[in-house]
Design an enzyme around this catalytic site. Sequence first.
Site, short mmCIF file in Angstrom:
data_model
loop_
_atom_site.label_atom_id
_atom_site.label_comp_id
_atom_site.label_asym_id
_atom_site.label_seq_id
_atom_site.Cartn_x
_atom_site.Cartn_y
_atom_site.Cartn_z
N CYS A 1 5.85 1.77 -5.04
CA CYS A 1 5.14 0.98 -4.03
C CYS A 1 4.00 0.15 -4.63
O CYS A 1 2.88 0.14 -4.10
CB CYS A 1 4.60 1.84 -2.91
SG CYS A 1 5.91 2.57 -1.94
N TYR B 1 1.25 -1.00 -1.60
CA TYR B 1 1.82 -2.01 -0.70
C TYR B 1 1.00 -3.29 -0.67
O TYR B 1 1.15 -4.11 0.24
CB TYR B 1 1.98 -1.50 0.74
CG TYR B 1 3.17 -0.63 1.00
CD1 TYR B 1 4.01 -0.20 -0.03
CD2 TYR B 1 3.50 -0.22 2.29
CE1 TYR B 1 5.09 0.60 0.23
CE2 TYR B 1 4.60 0.58 2.56
CZ TYR B 1 5.39 0.99 1.53
OH TYR B 1 6.47 1.78 1.79
N TRP C 1 -1.58 1.27 2.18
CA TRP C 1 -0.60 2.37 2.17
C TRP C 1 -1.09 3.53 1.30
O TRP C 1 -0.77 4.68 1.55
CB TRP C 1 0.75 1.86 1.66
CG TRP C 1 1.81 2.90 1.61
CD1 TRP C 1 2.57 3.35 2.65
CD2 TRP C 1 2.22 3.66 0.47
NE1 TRP C 1 3.43 4.33 2.22
CE2 TRP C 1 3.24 4.54 0.89
CE3 TRP C 1 1.83 3.67 -0.88
CZ2 TRP C 1 3.88 5.42 0.02
CZ3 TRP C 1 2.47 4.55 -1.74
CH2 TRP C 1 3.48 5.41 -1.30
N TYR D 1 15.64 -0.71 3.41
CA TYR D 1 14.34 -0.35 2.84
C TYR D 1 14.49 0.05 1.38
O TYR D 1 15.38 0.83 1.04
CB TYR D 1 13.76 0.79 3.66
CG TYR D 1 12.30 1.10 3.43
CD1 TYR D 1 11.34 0.10 3.44
CD2 TYR D 1 11.88 2.41 3.26
CE1 TYR D 1 9.99 0.41 3.26
CE2 TYR D 1 10.54 2.73 3.10
CZ TYR D 1 9.60 1.72 3.09
OH TYR D 1 8.28 2.03 2.93
N HIS D 2 13.59 -0.47 0.52
CA HIS D 2 13.58 -0.18 -0.92
C HIS D 2 14.73 -0.82 -1.68
O HIS D 2 15.10 -0.33 -2.75
CB HIS D 2 13.55 1.33 -1.19
CG HIS D 2 12.25 1.98 -0.85
ND1 HIS D 2 12.11 3.33 -0.63
CD2 HIS D 2 11.02 1.46 -0.69
CE1 HIS D 2 10.85 3.62 -0.35
NE2 HIS D 2 10.17 2.48 -0.37
N HIS E 1 10.09 -4.03 -2.17
CA HIS E 1 9.62 -4.05 -0.78
C HIS E 1 9.57 -5.45 -0.19
O HIS E 1 8.57 -5.86 0.39
CB HIS E 1 8.23 -3.40 -0.70
CG HIS E 1 8.23 -1.93 -0.98
ND1 HIS E 1 8.26 -1.42 -2.25
CD2 HIS E 1 8.20 -0.87 -0.15
CE1 HIS E 1 8.24 -0.10 -2.19
NE2 HIS E 1 8.22 0.27 -0.94
#
Length: 645
Positions: free
Chosen positions: A241, A285, A303, A503-504, A588
């Site tokens: 992240c 993030y 985050w 996601y990811h 992301h």
Amino acid sequence: MVFLRYTFVSFLLIDTIIGAYFPINRQGWTATADSFQDGNEPSKAIDGNANTFWHSRYNPDDPLPNSITIDMKQSFSVNGVSYQPRQDGSGNGRIGQHRIELSADGQSWGQPVAIGTYVNDATTKRTTFIARSARYVRITALSEAQGANNPWTSAAEINVFTEANYRSRSGWSGIWLNTVDIPIVPAAAANLPNGKVLLWSAYRIDDFGGGTGQTQTAVYDPTTGEVTQRLVTNNQHDMFCPGISMDFNGRIVVTGGNDEQKTTIYDPTSDQWVAGADMKISRGYQSTTTTSNGRVFNIGGSWSGGEGGKNGEIYDPSANQWSLVQNALVSPMLTNDRAGVYRSDNHAWLFGWKGQSVFQAGPSKAMNWYTTTGTGGVQGAGLRSTSQDAMNGNAVMYDAVAGRILTVGGAQHYQAAQATADAYNITIGNPGTTPQVAKTASMSFARGFANAVVLPDGTTFVAGGQSWVEPFTDTTAALVPELWNPATGAWTQLNPMAIPRTYHSIALLLPDATVLVGGGGLCGGCGTNHWDAETFVPPYLLNADGSRKARPVIQTVAQTVRLGASLAITTGGQVRSFSLVRLGTATHTVNTDQRRVPLTPSGSGTSYTVTIPSDAGVALPGYWFLFAIDNNGTPSIAKTIKVTT
Ligand SMILES: *[C@@H]1O[C@H](CO)[C@@H](O)[C@H](O)[C@H]1NC(C)=O
């Protein structure tokens, strides 16, 4: 459900197709191998008993590669193969690098449906690929799993999967090549100047946790198909992240995430991960972008490292030093997320621009100009037309010379929200001026958590995502990619991929003008971990029958060129134009490094000259792919060149 297969129109249907795969009953099948030990015959890999296994002869005279061929006795629409290593506690013969091939007759095999590397453990590996009709499946082990150097191959069980709702794909565009099996779930990626792709997950290959000081990485070489794996511990940085930016020397600056204060730099020249100075503000993030004087601007990121107050700071790579730009306030770029600032300052759409400015195009519906000099500043740039907040949408600078940015998708909240199919066309001018924004045609599929990649011809390829955004799920996934044409503003639907990318997930342009789309998940024992990538061949490389078009060739060009300088290029024949696409980084939904500079050549035949834009905010120094494009719109394979100040 049967009626659905004839109307392939909605995301709901695509979701129906995902997970509709099942293992084929192996009764009556036979297996042969190029080598086996008595008592460990190839049939033991399809006998339904995980305690028995095929093993190549315990004799170094049968060195790798070893292969096993399964005859299913009739044809199926095959879209997957699973490999279970031996289950007796020994790692001997575990397959590492491999290829999987299909055949109708057991004689001709064509291109592999999967290549890559399995991780070295006893778990069952499952590979999914575009369905093809086949009777025979062959797995070839090219190496033992990483960490072992034995000359053996073994397999407890091999299953073959079929797609229940197989449909003809004639009339669709583009081709998905083989799946690439990767020994980690890649949630972050970066192009390297040598043409390879750097990938990483978190402290684990398939899971993340708080601040653990290590990162699982891999490198994929698209020219050889090889995937290597490496655990990075020397920086005590769990790079899950993070913010990612490529500096003027192609060094990849990775900040924060799970170890929220750390900076780590991957140096492609030495192939080393080196520690950088800690940030002033802890973040996860956040987004970063390289500025026109080679520094890295950083903002947002609640985050991790505490919530709120994540105003700007900037990194000087040559001094290895972070400085606060405290008046570059984060507050104007917050979305109105129901989860508050923990989510609302995430994943900003940043573009380093002229005069060390940074344009922030989203995901907040408000756009802003950031000043990164001195103590910094921020100035509103108006609303993004009719757009709402679009968290986990994408923004791509498809023409840096004209200041053009395409934005697509996203949702008003980070999770549990409906994504949009809307897209906007933004044109930025001098820093501080109000950009022109207009809604362009909407995509056919609503998407959050998708990836967007600008192609050499200026079209933008959007793949993956889901219409109802919910991390760690593949429900409502969009398998059909779309291509935006900047000349018409229209979208074209392309051939669907085999594997959901939500996601990811990541996507990057490759030097051969194809696109790597991979990852997704990274949620431990969950069912949505994707240890793989697929490669998309865009329509510009294909004839109508799916065969490859002849491509233009760049014969010679300098390896470096200064801003504003002219660049001589020789080609194999007549071309129409050239373009530069900056090497990308992705995690992301954020890729602040890719951007495209169209180049209008003078010259003819095999000899051309182009002029590099003189503004470092446009032709951001660093590594770029240079493509030649012929009169059919077909791009060459890129030469990687370094733009210097
Ligand atoms: C994007 O915006 C620019 C500037 O307004 C305009 O010239 C161009 O035609 C637009 N492109 C599309 C496809 O709408």
